[in-house]
Design a protein around this motif. Structure first.
Motif, PDB file in Angstrom:
ATOM      1  N   UNK A   1       0.823  -1.212   0.000  1.00 20.58           N
ATOM      2  CA  UNK A   1       0.000   0.000   0.000  1.00 20.58           C
ATOM      3  C   UNK A   1       0.857   1.262   0.000  1.00 20.58           C
ATOM      4  N   UNK A   2       1.806   1.340   0.928  1.00 21.62           N
ATOM      5  CA  UNK A   2       2.583   2.560   1.085  1.00 21.62           C
ATOM      6  C   UNK A   2       3.909   2.543   0.354  1.00 21.62           C
ATOM      7  N   UNK A   3       4.598   3.654   0.427  1.00 31.62           N
ATOM      8  CA  UNK A   3       5.923   3.763  -0.168  1.00 31.62           C
ATOM      9  C   UNK A   3       5.878   4.065  -1.655  1.00 31.62           C
ATOM     10  N   UNK A   4       7.029   4.445  -2.180  1.00 32.64           N
ATOM     11  CA  UNK A   4       7.121   4.761  -3.607  1.00 32.64           C
ATOM     12  C   UNK A   4       6.830   3.518  -4.441  1.00 32.64           C
ATOM     13  N   UNK A   5       5.934   3.646  -5.386  1.00 36.61           N
ATOM     14  CA  UNK A   5       5.541   2.512  -6.216  1.00 36.61           C
ATOM     15  C   UNK A   5       4.418   1.689  -5.631  1.00 36.61           C
ATOM     16  N   UNK A   6       3.988   2.006  -4.400  1.00 33.35           N
ATOM     17  CA  UNK A   6       2.895   1.274  -3.775  1.00 33.35           C
ATOM     18  C   UNK A   6       1.546   1.663  -4.370  1.00 33.35           C
ATOM     19  N   UNK A   7       0.495   1.010  -3.907  1.00 25.33           N
ATOM     20  CA  UNK A   7      -0.835   1.250  -4.462  1.00 25.33           C
ATOM     21  C   UNK A   7      -1.302   2.686  -4.250  1.00 25.33           C
ATOM     22  N   UNK A   8      -0.983   3.255  -3.099  1.00 28.67           N
ATOM     23  CA  UNK A   8      -1.362   4.645  -2.850  1.00 28.67           C
ATOM     24  C   UNK A   8      -0.609   5.575  -3.797  1.00 28.67           C
ATOM     25  N   UNK A   9       0.680   5.353  -3.932  1.00 28.45           N
ATOM     26  CA  UNK A   9       1.523   6.159  -4.817  1.00 28.45           C
ATOM     27  C   UNK A   9       0.997   6.122  -6.245  1.00 28.45           C
ATOM     28  N   UNK A  10       0.634   4.944  -6.712  1.00 30.01           N
ATOM     29  CA  UNK A  10       0.238   4.773  -8.108  1.00 30.01           C
ATOM     30  C   UNK A  10      -1.182   5.243  -8.397  1.00 30.01           C
ATOM     31  N   UNK A  11      -2.025   5.263  -7.376  1.00 30.97           N
ATOM     32  CA  UNK A  11      -3.429   5.632  -7.592  1.00 30.97           C
ATOM     33  C   UNK A  11      -3.762   7.054  -7.175  1.00 30.97           C
ATOM     34  N   UNK A  12      -2.942   7.625  -6.281  1.00 29.96           N
ATOM     35  CA  UNK A  12      -3.256   8.945  -5.761  1.00 29.96           C
ATOM     36  C   UNK A  12      -4.269   8.914  -4.637  1.00 29.96           C
ATOM     37  N   UNK A  13      -4.602   7.718  -4.163  1.00 29.86           N
ATOM     38  CA  UNK A  13      -5.584   7.552  -3.090  1.00 29.86           C
ATOM     39  C   UNK A  13      -4.838   7.404  -1.763  1.00 29.86           C
ATOM     40  N   UNK A  14      -5.231   8.140  -0.727  1.00 32.04           N
ATOM     41  CA  UNK A  14      -4.550   8.032   0.571  1.00 32.04           C
ATOM     42  C   UNK A  14      -4.509   6.594   1.085  1.00 32.04           C
ATOM     43  N   UNK A  15      -3.472   6.281   1.845  1.00 35.27           N
ATOM     44  CA  UNK A  15      -3.245   4.910   2.285  1.00 35.27           C
ATOM     45  C   UNK A  15      -4.409   4.333   3.083  1.00 35.27           C
ATOM     46  N   UNK A  16      -5.011   5.126   3.977  1.00 39.34           N
ATOM     47  CA  UNK A  16      -6.102   4.583   4.789  1.00 39.34           C
ATOM     48  C   UNK A  16      -7.311   4.224   3.935  1.00 39.34           C
ATOM     49  N   UNK A  17      -7.535   4.999   2.876  1.00 40.94           N
ATOM     50  CA  UNK A  17      -8.657   4.704   1.986  1.00 40.94           C
ATOM     51  C   UNK A  17      -8.341   3.479   1.132  1.00 40.94           C
ATOM     52  N   UNK A  18      -7.090   3.351   0.695  1.00 41.51           N
ATOM     53  CA  UNK A  18      -6.685   2.162  -0.058  1.00 41.51           C
ATOM     54  C   UNK A  18      -6.937   0.910   0.769  1.00 41.51           C
ATOM     55  N   UNK A  19      -6.527   0.933   2.027  1.00 41.39           N
ATOM     56  CA  UNK A  19      -6.697  -0.234   2.895  1.00 41.39           C
ATOM     57  C   UNK A  19      -8.173  -0.574   3.084  1.00 41.39           C
ATOM     58  N   UNK A  20      -9.008   0.450   3.237  1.00 43.65           N
ATOM     59  CA  UNK A  20     -10.446   0.210   3.400  1.00 43.65           C
ATOM     60  C   UNK A  20     -11.037  -0.419   2.143  1.00 43.65           C
ATOM     61  N   UNK A  21     -10.636   0.067   0.985  1.00 42.87           N
ATOM     62  CA  UNK A  21     -11.162  -0.460  -0.276  1.00 42.87           C
ATOM     63  C   UNK A  21     -10.680  -1.886  -0.531  1.00 42.87           C
ATOM     64  N   UNK A  22      -9.450  -2.186  -0.162  1.00 43.18           N
ATOM     65  CA  UNK A  22      -8.928  -3.539  -0.350  1.00 43.18           C
ATOM     66  C   UNK A  22      -9.680  -4.552   0.504  1.00 43.18           C
ATOM     67  N   UNK A  23     -10.211  -4.094   1.617  1.00 42.76           N
ATOM     68  CA  UNK A  23     -10.964  -4.974   2.514  1.00 42.76           C
ATOM     69  C   UNK A  23     -12.433  -5.077   2.128  1.00 42.76           C
ATOM     70  N   UNK A  24     -12.791  -4.446   1.008  1.00 44.07           N
ATOM     71  CA  UNK A  24     -14.163  -4.529   0.536  1.00 44.07           C
ATOM     72  C   UNK A  24     -15.066  -3.429   1.041  1.00 44.07           C
ATOM     73  N   UNK A  25     -14.479  -2.438   1.721  1.00 46.32           N
ATOM     74  CA  UNK A  25     -15.277  -1.335   2.244  1.00 46.32           C
ATOM     75  C   UNK A  25     -15.411  -0.212   1.235  1.00 46.32           C
ATOM     76  N   UNK A  26     -15.935   0.894   1.712  1.00 43.06           N
ATOM     77  CA  UNK A  26     -16.104   2.078   0.879  1.00 43.06           C
ATOM     78  C   UNK A  26     -15.110   3.146   1.316  1.00 43.06           C
ATOM     79  N   UNK A  27     -14.860   4.067   0.413  1.00 48.62           N
ATOM     80  CA  UNK A  27     -13.951   5.156   0.740  1.00 48.62           C
ATOM     81  C   UNK A  27     -14.577   6.015   1.830  1.00 48.62           C
TER      82      UNK A  27
END
Length: 245
Positions: free
Chosen positions: A33-59
């Motif tokens: 999720x975090x760090x350069x090249x991570x999902x947040x970096x590549x999508x522009x979505x904050x890390x906490x929101x990325x984690x919520x979405x990966x778990x099937x939740x909503x932003x």
């Protein structure tokens, strides 16, 4: 994206995981999720929101956000936030190894606008027009979708690309093995331990696990019976005809 497109990052992850396992890649690295090249970096979505979405939740809503806020204003704020995210994460590299954020003047020059206008945009939270937005995104090596896609769609775009890349690598490996087999490289074929079931697994790489596994199990069973039958025939041939006294 099409109006019918319903991004679901958690479902896309379920399709990625089997490909990672077959490729021997670590999920925690590829789907970091975090760090350069991570999902947040590549999508522009904050890390906490990325984690919520990966778990099937909503932003989740931004802290202090008003549920009744103007949707247009919220979209403007998102675009500005993504621009600031790009500036904070896509740093300018120098020959001595140092890196720093691009100045507003540098960004403005690359985007075809002025530093004063960019500064006003950041302070007011009002997004630029599409041409300027595309210019700013392009300056950082991204397209305009990076700025305008909602969080779930932005993250799913990244995950879909990861899935596509893994699938292409799987097909390339399969083609390589098939080419070796056609060239008569039996030793390479055997050492790969691919076998009929292995080819089936790769051919079914994009099929849901609950569908693919029974098919692979059936193929493995047939292949095992075939090997056992060949082994019995080989043993019978080596023993020769039975002599009677």
């Amino acid at each position: 994206m099409s109006a019918r497109y319903a991004p679901d990052p958690s479902t896309t992850v379920e399709r990625i995981v089997p490909l990672l396992e077959r490729a021997g890649l670590a999920r925690e690295e590829v789907l970091r999720v975090g760090g350069e090249g991570g999902l947040s970096f590549r999508s522009g979505v904050p890390e906490d929101i990325v984690e919520a979405l990966l778990e099937g939740g909503h932003a989740p809503s931004a802290p202090g956000a008003d549920a009744a806020a103007d949707p247009m204003e919220a979209r403007h704020r998102q675009v500005v936030d993504r621009i600031l995210f790009l500036r904070a994460t896509r740093l300018r590299a120098f020959a001595d190894g140092g890196r720093r954020a691009y100045s507003l003047a540098e960004i403005a020059t690359g985007a075809g606008t002025s530093a004063q206008w960019l500064d006003k945009m950041i302070k007011t939270g009002k997004a630029p027009n599409l041409d300027h937005a595309a210019g700013i995104a392009g300056f950082f090596g991204e397209n305009i979708e990076f700025l305008v896609a909602p969080p779930a769609e932005a993250l799913d775009r990244v995950l879909q690309q990861i899935h596509k890349d893994l699938l292409e690598k799987t097909v390339e490996r399969q083609d390589e093995y098939l080419q070796r087999l056609r060239q008569g490289d039996t030793a390479s074929y055997l050492s790969s331990e691919l076998g009929v079931a292995g080819y089936a697994a790769r051919a079914l790489a994009d099929v849901p696990e609950d569908t693919a596994q029974p098919i692979i199990a059936l193929i493995e069973s047939v292949a095992r019976r075939s090997r056992e039958e060949r082994a019995r025939e080989a043993k019978a041939d080596s023993d020769g005809p039975t002599r009677t006294v």
